[in-house]
Write a protein that holds these residues in place. Structure first.
Motif, short mmCIF file in Angstrom:
data_model
loop_
_atom_site.label_atom_id
_atom_site.label_comp_id
_atom_site.label_asym_id
_atom_site.label_seq_id
_atom_site.Cartn_x
_atom_site.Cartn_y
_atom_site.Cartn_z
N GLU A 128 0.82 -1.20 0.00
CA GLU A 128 0.00 0.00 0.00
C GLU A 128 0.86 1.26 0.00
O GLU A 128 0.51 2.26 -0.60
CB GLU A 128 -0.89 0.02 1.25
CG GLU A 128 -1.83 -1.16 1.33
CD GLU A 128 -3.28 -0.76 1.25
OE1 GLU A 128 -3.75 -0.11 2.19
OE2 GLU A 128 -3.92 -1.07 0.24
N LYS B 110 3.95 -9.68 -13.49
CA LYS B 110 3.48 -8.67 -14.44
C LYS B 110 2.09 -8.98 -14.96
O LYS B 110 1.33 -8.10 -15.31
CB LYS B 110 4.46 -8.57 -15.61
CG LYS B 110 5.73 -7.82 -15.26
CD LYS B 110 6.56 -7.54 -16.50
CE LYS B 110 7.44 -8.73 -16.87
NZ LYS B 110 8.28 -9.24 -15.79
N THR B 112 -0.35 -10.12 -13.38
CA THR B 112 -1.42 -9.85 -12.43
C THR B 112 -1.75 -8.36 -12.50
O THR B 112 -0.92 -7.51 -12.21
CB THR B 112 -0.99 -10.23 -11.01
OG1 THR B 112 -0.61 -11.59 -10.98
CG2 THR B 112 -2.13 -10.00 -10.04
N SER B 113 -2.94 -8.07 -12.89
CA SER B 113 -3.32 -6.68 -13.16
C SER B 113 -3.47 -5.86 -11.88
O SER B 113 -3.63 -6.41 -10.79
CB SER B 113 -4.63 -6.65 -13.93
OG SER B 113 -5.69 -6.95 -13.04
N GLN B 114 -3.44 -4.57 -12.05
CA GLN B 114 -3.64 -3.67 -10.93
C GLN B 114 -4.99 -3.92 -10.27
O GLN B 114 -5.12 -3.89 -9.06
CB GLN B 114 -3.56 -2.21 -11.40
CG GLN B 114 -2.13 -1.74 -11.64
CD GLN B 114 -1.26 -1.95 -10.40
OE1 GLN B 114 -1.66 -1.59 -9.30
NE2 GLN B 114 -0.11 -2.58 -10.57
N GLN B 115 -5.97 -4.17 -11.11
CA GLN B 115 -7.31 -4.37 -10.58
C GLN B 115 -7.35 -5.61 -9.69
O GLN B 115 -7.96 -5.61 -8.62
CB GLN B 115 -8.31 -4.52 -11.73
CG GLN B 115 -9.75 -4.33 -11.25
CD GLN B 115 -10.73 -4.84 -12.30
OE1 GLN B 115 -10.42 -4.85 -13.48
NE2 GLN B 115 -11.92 -5.23 -11.86
N LEU B 117 -4.88 -6.83 -8.05
CA LEU B 117 -4.19 -6.51 -6.81
C LEU B 117 -5.12 -5.76 -5.87
O LEU B 117 -5.15 -6.01 -4.67
CB LEU B 117 -2.95 -5.67 -7.12
CG LEU B 117 -1.82 -6.44 -7.79
CD1 LEU B 117 -0.62 -5.54 -8.02
CD2 LEU B 117 -1.42 -7.63 -6.95
N GLN B 118 -5.86 -4.83 -6.45
CA GLN B 118 -6.80 -4.06 -5.66
C GLN B 118 -7.81 -4.98 -4.97
O GLN B 118 -8.07 -4.85 -3.77
CB GLN B 118 -7.53 -3.05 -6.57
CG GLN B 118 -8.25 -1.96 -5.81
CD GLN B 118 -7.32 -1.26 -4.83
OE1 GLN B 118 -6.20 -0.90 -5.16
NE2 GLN B 118 -7.78 -1.10 -3.59
N LYS B 121 -6.30 -6.81 -2.11
CA LYS B 121 -6.15 -5.95 -0.94
C LYS B 121 -7.46 -5.81 -0.19
O LYS B 121 -7.52 -5.93 1.04
CB LYS B 121 -5.63 -4.57 -1.36
CG LYS B 121 -4.13 -4.56 -1.62
CD LYS B 121 -3.62 -3.15 -1.84
CE LYS B 121 -3.20 -2.95 -3.29
NZ LYS B 121 -2.91 -1.56 -3.61
#
Lengths: 129, 129
Positions: A128, B110, B112-115, B117-118, B121
Motif C-alpha cells: 500500500e 506482471k 497480475t493486473s492492478q485491478q 491486486l486491488q 487488498k
DNA sequence: TGTTTCGTACGAAATTTTTTCTACCTTTGA
DNA sequence: TCAAAGGTAGAAAAAATTTCGTACGAAACA
C-alpha cells in the motif's frame, strides 16, 4: 534472432519439475547430488535421474558444463521467472485468470495457517505504501 | 467404513482436469456437451472425450446417471474441495508450503493486473474485521 | 419399415513419460 | 598395471496417458 525463442519454454513434466526443485535448492549440481536428494523423497535409480536430466538439457530446460568428467547441470531459466510462469498457468486454468479468486481460496483453506495469513496481510500492507 | 476412503482422491491428469473444468462450468452434462465445449479450445474426437469420462467415472472422479440413454456425468467431489486440494499441492511443491511466498510471487507478477491486486487488498482488508 | 442419426462399450493403437539395461570411458588406489 | 568405482551415452523396455476404430443398440423420421 527472435527474443521469443529464448522465452519459449516447454512445460516441465512431473518428474522434470521434481528435478528443477532440487536444482533450485542446491544450485548447479552433478547428477549424483540431485539423485541423492531425490532418494530422500522416493526410490529412484541413478540412471533414471541421469537420463531425465539429459533430456531436460536437450530440451533446453537445463544447461550443463561438460568440461569436467562429472558434468555440472544448472537451470537455464531464472527460478522466479519459471515459477511465475507456472503460477500464471495455474491461475489461468484453475481460476480463469483471477488471482484474487486464488487468494480467496487460500484464505479459506484450512491448511493455510494463521501465521501465513498474517504474513500475507503484512505483505499487502507494505504494498500500500 | 473409513472416512479417508471417500477423501482419497486420485490426482487428475491433464486432460482429466480439462474435463473437470468444463463440468464445473456447465454442471452435470452429457458427453456431447462436454465435447462441444472442449472443441472450442482444441481439436478432439467425441469418442476420446467419452473414453476419458468413462475412465474418470471408473476412478470415482465422476459419477453418472445411466437411467437415460444419454448418460449424465457429474463431478463426484465438491469443486471447492478439489481446487483447495490442488492449490495446496501446488503451494507445497512450488513454495514449500508457504502461501505468503505464493502471494508475493503473484504480486510481483506482471500478468497480475492492478485491478486484481486491488481486489486482493480489499479481500484482506475484509478479513481484518 | 427402413435408414439415418446419435448414443455407449470396448479393445487396441499411438503417444508421452519414466525407467532400466548395457556398453564403454575415466579416475583412483592397491 | 590392473581392478574397482564411478561417470556418460544410447537403445530399448515399461508404464501411463491419450486417441481412435469399430461394433452395435436405441431413437428419430422419411
Amino acid at each position: 534472432m527472435n527474443m521469443k525463442d529464448q522465452n519459449k519454454q516447454l512445460e516441465p513434466t512431473k518428474s522434470e519439475l521434481e528435478i528443477l526443485q532440487v536444482l533450485w535448492e542446491l544450485g548447479p549440481s552433478t547428477v549424483r547430488s540431485v539423485n541423492d536428494e531425490l532418494l530422500k523423497q522416493k526410490d529412484v535409480n541413478y540412471t533414471t535421474t541421469l537420463k531425465l536430466m539429459q533430456i531436460m538439457a536437450d530440451k533446453g530446460i537445463l544447461q550443463r558444463d561438460e568440461s569436467q568428467m562429472k558434468h555440472i547441470y544448472s537451470v537455464a531459466e531464472d527460478e522466479q521467472k519459471t515459477k511465475a510462469h507456472l503460477l500464471d498457468k495455474f491461475v489461468d486454468s484453475m481460476y480463469k485468470g483471477s488471482a484474487s479468486k486464488l487468494v480467496m481460496q487460500l484464505i479459506g483453506n484450512k491448511n493455510t495457517s494463521q501465521q501465513e495469513l498474517q504474513e500475507i496481510k503484512e505483505l499487502l500492507k507494505k504494498l500500500e505504501e
